[in-house]
Design a protein around this motif. Structure first.
Motif, PDB file in Angstrom:
ATOM      1  N   GLN A  32      -3.931  -6.685   1.115  1.00  0.00           N
ATOM      2  CA  GLN A  32      -3.577  -5.581   2.002  1.00  0.00           C
ATOM      3  C   GLN A  32      -2.105  -5.232   1.849  1.00  0.00           C
ATOM      4  N   GLN A  33      -1.255  -6.272   1.776  1.00  0.00           N
ATOM      5  CA  GLN A  33       0.172  -6.033   1.609  1.00  0.00           C
ATOM      6  C   GLN A  33       0.446  -5.319   0.302  1.00  0.00           C
ATOM      7  N   SER A  34      -0.283  -5.729  -0.760  1.00  0.00           N
ATOM      8  CA  SER A  34      -0.108  -5.090  -2.062  1.00  0.00           C
ATOM      9  C   SER A  34      -0.489  -3.621  -1.994  1.00  0.00           C
ATOM     10  N   THR A  35      -1.606  -3.310  -1.282  1.00  0.00           N
ATOM     11  CA  THR A  35      -2.039  -1.923  -1.141  1.00  0.00           C
ATOM     12  C   THR A  35      -1.015  -1.101  -0.384  1.00  0.00           C
ATOM     13  N   GLU A  36      -0.430  -1.689   0.653  1.00  0.00           N
ATOM     14  CA  GLU A  36       0.560  -0.980   1.452  1.00  0.00           C
ATOM     15  C   GLU A  36       1.830  -0.689   0.657  1.00  0.00           C
ATOM     16  N   GLN A  37       2.100  -1.474  -0.369  1.00  0.00           N
ATOM     17  CA  GLN A  37       3.327  -1.329  -1.137  1.00  0.00           C
ATOM     18  C   GLN A  37       3.137  -0.500  -2.401  1.00  0.00           C
ATOM     19  N   THR A  38       1.925  -0.031  -2.645  1.00  0.00           N
ATOM     20  CA  THR A  38       1.646   0.755  -3.844  1.00  0.00           C
ATOM     21  C   THR A  38       0.890   2.034  -3.489  1.00  0.00           C
ATOM     22  N   SER A 326      -4.229  18.110 -11.924  1.00  0.00           N
ATOM     23  CA  SER A 326      -3.827  17.224 -10.839  1.00  0.00           C
ATOM     24  C   SER A 326      -2.307  17.082 -10.844  1.00  0.00           C
ATOM     25  N   VAL A 327      -1.748  16.712  -9.680  1.00  0.00           N
ATOM     26  CA  VAL A 327      -0.311  16.467  -9.604  1.00  0.00           C
ATOM     27  C   VAL A 327      -0.062  14.984  -9.391  1.00  0.00           C
ATOM     28  N   CYS A 328       0.980  14.476 -10.061  1.00  0.00           N
ATOM     29  CA  CYS A 328       1.241  13.042 -10.110  1.00  0.00           C
ATOM     30  C   CYS A 328       2.720  12.741  -9.947  1.00  0.00           C
ATOM     31  N   LEU A 329       3.007  11.493  -9.600  1.00  0.00           N
ATOM     32  CA  LEU A 329       4.368  10.993  -9.438  1.00  0.00           C
ATOM     33  C   LEU A 329       4.521   9.685 -10.194  1.00  0.00           C
ATOM     34  N   GLN A 330       5.677   9.447 -10.784  1.00  0.00           N
ATOM     35  CA  GLN A 330       6.011   8.117 -11.254  1.00  0.00           C
ATOM     36  C   GLN A 330       7.518   8.015 -11.467  1.00  0.00           C
ATOM     37  N   PRO A 345       2.964   8.553 -19.309  1.00  0.00           N
ATOM     38  CA  PRO A 345       2.246   8.830 -18.058  1.00  0.00           C
ATOM     39  C   PRO A 345       1.179   7.779 -17.799  1.00  0.00           C
ATOM     40  N   LEU A 346       1.127   7.285 -16.577  1.00  0.00           N
ATOM     41  CA  LEU A 346       0.176   6.242 -16.218  1.00  0.00           C
ATOM     42  C   LEU A 346      -1.186   6.845 -15.904  1.00  0.00           C
ATOM     43  N   PRO A 347      -2.269   6.193 -16.326  1.00  0.00           N
ATOM     44  CA  PRO A 347      -3.608   6.709 -16.041  1.00  0.00           C
ATOM     45  C   PRO A 347      -3.880   6.771 -14.546  1.00  0.00           C
ATOM     46  N   ALA A 348      -4.739   7.688 -14.152  1.00  0.00           N
ATOM     47  CA  ALA A 348      -5.144   7.818 -12.742  1.00  0.00           C
ATOM     48  C   ALA A 348      -5.703   6.491 -12.250  1.00  0.00           C
ATOM     49  N   GLY A 349      -5.336   6.126 -11.031  1.00  0.00           N
ATOM     50  CA  GLY A 349      -5.824   4.886 -10.445  1.00  0.00           C
ATOM     51  C   GLY A 349      -4.952   3.682 -10.688  1.00  0.00           C
ATOM     52  N   THR A 350      -3.929   3.803 -11.529  1.00  0.00           N
ATOM     53  CA  THR A 350      -3.028   2.682 -11.785  1.00  0.00           C
ATOM     54  C   THR A 350      -2.130   2.454 -10.568  1.00  0.00           C
ATOM     55  N   PRO A 351      -2.080   1.230 -10.017  1.00  0.00           N
ATOM     56  CA  PRO A 351      -1.190   0.995  -8.876  1.00  0.00           C
ATOM     57  C   PRO A 351       0.273   1.178  -9.280  1.00  0.00           C
ATOM     58  N   ILE A 352       1.017   1.941  -8.478  1.00  0.00           N
ATOM     59  CA  ILE A 352       2.434   2.191  -8.716  1.00  0.00           C
ATOM     60  C   ILE A 352       3.188   1.773  -7.470  1.00  0.00           C
ATOM     61  N   LYS A 353       4.272   1.043  -7.629  1.00  0.00           N
ATOM     62  CA  LYS A 353       5.062   0.636  -6.495  1.00  0.00           C
ATOM     63  C   LYS A 353       5.632   1.859  -5.791  1.00  0.00           C
ATOM     64  N   LYS A 354       5.531   1.896  -4.468  1.00  0.00           N
ATOM     65  CA  LYS A 354       6.020   3.045  -3.721  1.00  0.00           C
ATOM     66  C   LYS A 354       7.527   3.210  -3.887  1.00  0.00           C
ATOM     67  N   PRO A 355       8.018   4.428  -3.715  1.00  0.00           N
ATOM     68  CA  PRO A 355       9.457   4.680  -3.879  1.00  0.00           C
ATOM     69  C   PRO A 355      10.300   3.775  -2.982  1.00  0.00           C
ATOM     70  N   SER A 356      11.408   3.328  -3.519  1.00  0.00           N
ATOM     71  CA  SER A 356      12.310   2.467  -2.784  1.00  0.00           C
ATOM     72  C   SER A 356      12.796   3.127  -1.503  1.00  0.00           C
ATOM     73  N   GLY A 357      12.651   2.435  -0.393  1.00  0.00           N
ATOM     74  CA  GLY A 357      13.081   2.968   0.886  1.00  0.00           C
ATOM     75  C   GLY A 357      12.035   3.763   1.626  1.00  0.00           C
ATOM     76  N   GLU A 358      10.850   3.958   1.017  1.00  0.00           N
ATOM     77  CA  GLU A 358       9.782   4.680   1.724  1.00  0.00           C
ATOM     78  C   GLU A 358       9.115   3.719   2.691  1.00  0.00           C
ATOM     79  N   ARG A 359       9.122   4.072   3.953  1.00  0.00           N
ATOM     80  CA  ARG A 359       8.551   3.186   4.965  1.00  0.00           C
ATOM     81  C   ARG A 359       7.025   3.206   4.892  1.00  0.00           C
ATOM     82  N   PRO A 360       6.373   2.143   5.385  1.00  0.00           N
ATOM     83  CA  PRO A 360       4.909   2.056   5.351  1.00  0.00           C
ATOM     84  C   PRO A 360       4.269   3.208   6.112  1.00  0.00           C
TER      85      PRO A 360
END
Length: 360
Positions: A32-38, A326-330, A345-360
């Motif tokens: 769950q923590q991993s999901t919240e951070q990606t 589709s629109v994407c971020l990385q 570019p990372l394939p769709a569905g690849t977990p990416i760490k959320k931007p630094s400083g972005e709150r949960p």
């Protein structure tokens, strides 16, 4: 060049749905923590995504349907880079005039205390031979407030044209050495067919809606990685600036093909932006893979704490010709020469760490 309305359609919900509550084990807590951070791409549907950060908020700008066959421009607001907010319509195309149809690729910029939206539109089409660049000015300091139309921007001289100027799309602006400049994708001359090659132009601005110089062509589709398709194009230029260096990251090849990709123009230190020889070209700097297709038309921003740089771009959903995207971020980095390094570019569905400083 786009044959369809280039709207950025925000996904209605980013929340995950669960059918039951898992047991509170160490493994599930960690997951769950991993999901919240990606997060995962895509974060939305559409094309030509534009994002700008201002006073702790991220704003996106996109063309939208206003009903009854009319086009509109909407602006979103969010504290989250990965979760654009709900769109608010800020302008609707008129019933008559040069900008009543085909509203494409709007961009939101703060200049002084006002906001300006640069966009492309036309009196008619297809064929898309009437696209021109225009700008809206905010009535207040609220980017989601009302706007007034400042009219078509003169991107060349054609006395025989219906608005006395030359075909132009994808305009963007930036300040270089205390002066404002606009860059865009345009034709060398107006034509009766939209199967016409596009080039990158630049001009100095007198004010947000008036050119203060003649346009200068700084890029054409000439290198091997820019050519080879049904219609070679340079379009979607975007300024990228860091530590006194200025780049224009632009799209090459055809937007409806999987070969759509990004190239780079770099302004030589101390050079005049209005001289073609001041710009060095290289590419591709970001392109598709066997899993990601048609990577193009990007914009750039930083994480909430400004520690990271992020690219906001679109991709095709399949290898078929068309504009279903589709629109994407990385995140991306910088090399020792101060140039951006976008990676792959990372394939769709690849977990990416959320931007630094972005709150949960």
């Amino acid at each position: 060049m786009r044959r369809l309305l280039a709207g950025f359609l925000i996904i209605a919900s980013f929340a995950a749905c669960f059918t039951g509550k898992p047991p509170a084990t160490e493994k599930s807590a960690s997951a769950q923590q991993s999901t919240e951070q990606t997060f995962t791409n895509p974060i939305g549907n559409g094309a030509d995504p534009w994002v700008i950060k201002d006073k702790g908020y991220y704003y996106t700008c996109y063309s939208s349907s206003a009903g009854k066959g009319k086009s509109g421009i909407s602006v979103t607001k969010s504290e989250y880079l990965t979760k654009p907010g709900a769109g608010k319509n800020v302008w609707t195309s008129p019933d008559t005039g040069w900008n009543q149809r085909n509203v494409w690729a709007p961009e939101l910029h703060r200049i002084g205390k006002k906001w300006y939206i640069y966009y492309a539109a036309a009196k008619s089409g297809p064929p898309y031979i009437n696209q021109r660049a225009g700008v809206l000015e905010s009535v207040s300091e609220d980017p989601q407030g009302s706007y007034v139309d400042k009219g078509v921007i003169k991107t060349g001289t054609d006395d025989k044209d219906y608005v006395k100027t030359i075909w132009a799309i994808d305009m963007t602006v930036a300040k270089i050495n205390k002066k404002w400049y606009a860059t865009w994708s345009g034709w060398e001359r107006n034509n009766t067919t939209d199967k016409t090659s596009q080039h990158i132009y630049i001009a100095r601005l007198l004010n947000p809606w008036t050119m203060d110089s003649e346009r200068v062509k700084i890029s054409s589709p000439e290198q091997s990685w820019e050519t080879g398709g049904p219609l070679d194009l340079n379009e979607g230029p975007e300024f990228l600036q860091r530590k006194g260096k200025t780049f224009i990251i632009y799209s090459a090849r055809e937007s409806w093909t999987k070969e759509y990709r990004l190239g780079q123009l770099k302004l030589k230190d101390g050079s005049d932006p209005l001289k073609p020889e001041s710009w060095g070209k290289k590419g591709p700097v970001f392109e598709g893979t066997d899993q990601v297709f048609g990577v193009g038309h990007a914009s750039f921003t930083t994480s909430p704490d400004d520690k990271e740089w992020w690219i906001f771009y679109h991709t095709k959903k399949s290898t078929d010709h068309g504009w279903d995207r589709s629109v994407c971020l990385q995140p991306f980095t910088w090399n020792n020469e101060g140039e951006p390094v976008f990676g792959r570019p990372l394939p769709a569905g690849t977990p990416i760490k959320k931007p630094s400083g972005e709150r949960p």
